[in-house]
Design an enzyme around this catalytic site. Sequence first.
Site, PDB file in Angstrom:
ATOM      1  N   LYS A  23       0.843  -1.206   0.000  1.00  0.00           N
ATOM      2  CA  LYS A  23       0.000   0.000   0.000  1.00  0.00           C
ATOM      3  C   LYS A  23       0.876   1.253   0.000  1.00  0.00           C
ATOM      4  CE  LYS A  23      -3.073   2.450   3.222  1.00  0.00           C
ATOM      5  NZ  LYS A  23      -3.694   2.371   4.572  1.00  0.00           N
ATOM      6  N   ASP A  25      -2.531  10.201   4.319  1.00  0.00           N
ATOM      7  CA  ASP A  25      -3.909   9.788   4.550  1.00  0.00           C
ATOM      8  C   ASP A  25      -4.555  10.699   5.587  1.00  0.00           C
ATOM      9  OD1 ASP A  25      -6.323   8.516   4.770  1.00  0.00           O
ATOM     10  OD2 ASP A  25      -5.550   6.863   5.989  1.00  0.00           O
ATOM     11  N   LYS A  33      -9.691  12.392   9.704  1.00  0.00           N
ATOM     12  CA  LYS A  33      -9.059  11.944  10.941  1.00  0.00           C
ATOM     13  C   LYS A  33      -8.949  13.106  11.925  1.00  0.00           C
ATOM     14  CE  LYS A  33      -6.044   8.462   8.779  1.00  0.00           C
ATOM     15  NZ  LYS A  33      -6.430   7.281   9.556  1.00  0.00           N
ATOM     16  N   ASP A  65       1.581   6.067   6.015  1.00  0.00           N
ATOM     17  CA  ASP A  65       0.593   5.141   5.460  1.00  0.00           C
ATOM     18  C   ASP A  65       1.079   4.490   4.167  1.00  0.00           C
ATOM     19  OD1 ASP A  65      -1.761   3.941   6.164  1.00  0.00           O
ATOM     20  OD2 ASP A  65      -3.044   5.302   5.046  1.00  0.00           O
ATOM     21  N   ASP A  97     -12.084   6.649   5.240  1.00  0.00           N
ATOM     22  CA  ASP A  97     -10.774   6.413   5.855  1.00  0.00           C
ATOM     23  C   ASP A  97     -10.351   4.953   5.734  1.00  0.00           C
ATOM     24  OD1 ASP A  97      -8.449   7.135   7.146  1.00  0.00           O
ATOM     25  OD2 ASP A  97      -9.277   6.831   9.150  1.00  0.00           O
ATOM     26  N   GLU A 150      -9.476   3.398   3.035  1.00  0.00           N
ATOM     27  CA  GLU A 150      -9.147   3.546   1.612  1.00  0.00           C
ATOM     28  C   GLU A 150      -8.054   2.600   1.141  1.00  0.00           C
ATOM     29  OE1 GLU A 150      -5.778   4.668   3.355  1.00  0.00           O
ATOM     30  OE2 GLU A 150      -7.711   5.431   3.994  1.00  0.00           O
ATOM     31  N   ARG A 187      -7.601  -0.517   1.499  1.00  0.00           N
ATOM     32  CA  ARG A 187      -8.130  -1.757   0.906  1.00  0.00           C
ATOM     33  C   ARG A 187      -8.663  -1.523  -0.500  1.00  0.00           C
ATOM     34  NH1 ARG A 187     -11.961  -2.308   5.966  1.00  0.00           N
ATOM     35  NH2 ARG A 187     -10.133  -1.221   6.775  1.00  0.00           N
TER      36      ARG A 187
END
Length: 499
Positions: free
Chosen positions: A268, A273, A280, A291, A350, A352, A354
Amino acid sequence: MEFFVKSGNPAKQRAGCVIAGVFARRKLSPAAKELDEACKGALSQAMRRGDIEGREGETVVLHGLSGLVCDRVLLVGLGRERDFSDKAYIRATEEAVRAVRKTGAVDAVSYLTDLVVRKRDRRWTVLRAAMASGALGYRFVQCKSKPDPDHSKLNRITFNVPSRSDLAEAEEALRTATALNAGMVLTRDLSNLPGNRCTPTDLANTGRELASSYRSIKTTVLDEKKMENLGMGALLSVSKGSREPATFTVMEYMQGPKKAKPVVLVGKGLTFDAGGISLKPAQAMDEMKYDMCGGAAVFGTMKAVAELGLPINLVGIVPASENLPDGMANKPGDIVTSMSGQTIEILNTDAEGRLLLCDALTYVERNYDPDCVVDMATLTGAVIVALGNHATGVFANQPALAKSLITAGDYMGDRAWELPLWDDYESALRSPFADVANVGGREAGSVTAAVFLHRFARKLRWAHLDIAGTAWTQKPKGATARPVPLLLQFLTQRLHESS
């Protein structure tokens, strides 16, 4: 830092420092005994003075000892001999190197690698010592106008082994450690860079740079237009909220037998993020530059493998994007169509990562016939609740694959633990409007995330590593480069198993 191996008498080493161990209750290790005899009991005298008892992590530096040709001797506490394990060995190595770095020594010879560690071979002692020493020398100064000076003069460590017959194994371990350290530095550097200096385009350029540096790596970068033509609607739905275009980097290292199926690593690459519309909280949001640690680990592993020239077929894939709030960003309730054709209801923007990974997994299925696929991502805070910051969460649809990854992690001190991937959890992802929701409820968040990904990997021999708790630390703040050690050992194990 340069590393070497040799086999020789500690009393005859012309070096800035010789490192030897002391077990609890003032018991000298074999190398320390030889030093003590050569300097007529000076080490024993230091222990009688109370300078060192042998407790774990203790250190003392002794200067100008007669009978020795080294400038100084550093003694490090090993703890109780009967309890001397992986943890005690690594701690002793780290504390010894820290102590030497504070002296004026330019080089050191360590006799800790002579020690017997329960259930570990000579390769392990040299490999882990070089890994620990290399990590201590890492500094991230790329973003400072005036970097803090590094006062340490230490630039060379030689690891001693008991016999000349151990040298070949030790040299192989050192070669592995050197390549691994290089890969880990790349991973840590990428991970520590802020989002404005490490964008999806920058990650793609890292893949291109690896191809320029190593003829064994071929890199292809897909832009958003190519991704759109492939139907990567899930991935592209994330990048719509950012002015930075998404990238999809594919690195092929095909140095194994032509008919051998490749191992595919997917990481990833969320370079920042903010959570999207599901914003967040502000506290610690700066850490969301991490991230993309999964993608950084893929780059680092590819570099280490290329440095070693391993005779394997390996593919590294890094889907990359930012996740920001914008008028074009995903909204809770939106439904997107993945590359597989499955529709996904976005209940939480949030969640995202996946969405990037699911399209990457479909890409792997359609373009490769892999032996196995391992994806890695800072995917869920829930895995930290379950395992803390010590272990990576492992999910796999093949028990043997999970076991192999966990074994590799244990060997390298990059520990992992298996969590369930049961069909029971699929009900949490049901959607009345789409084929699947992108999140379940509060319970078992790391498990339902893995179950979501498994929908796109059912035809693959697949494992997922949730590294949210292990990819970086907060005190001190910085990337760890995990799971690069686990992955390199996993690939090395496969070579030995097939030979």
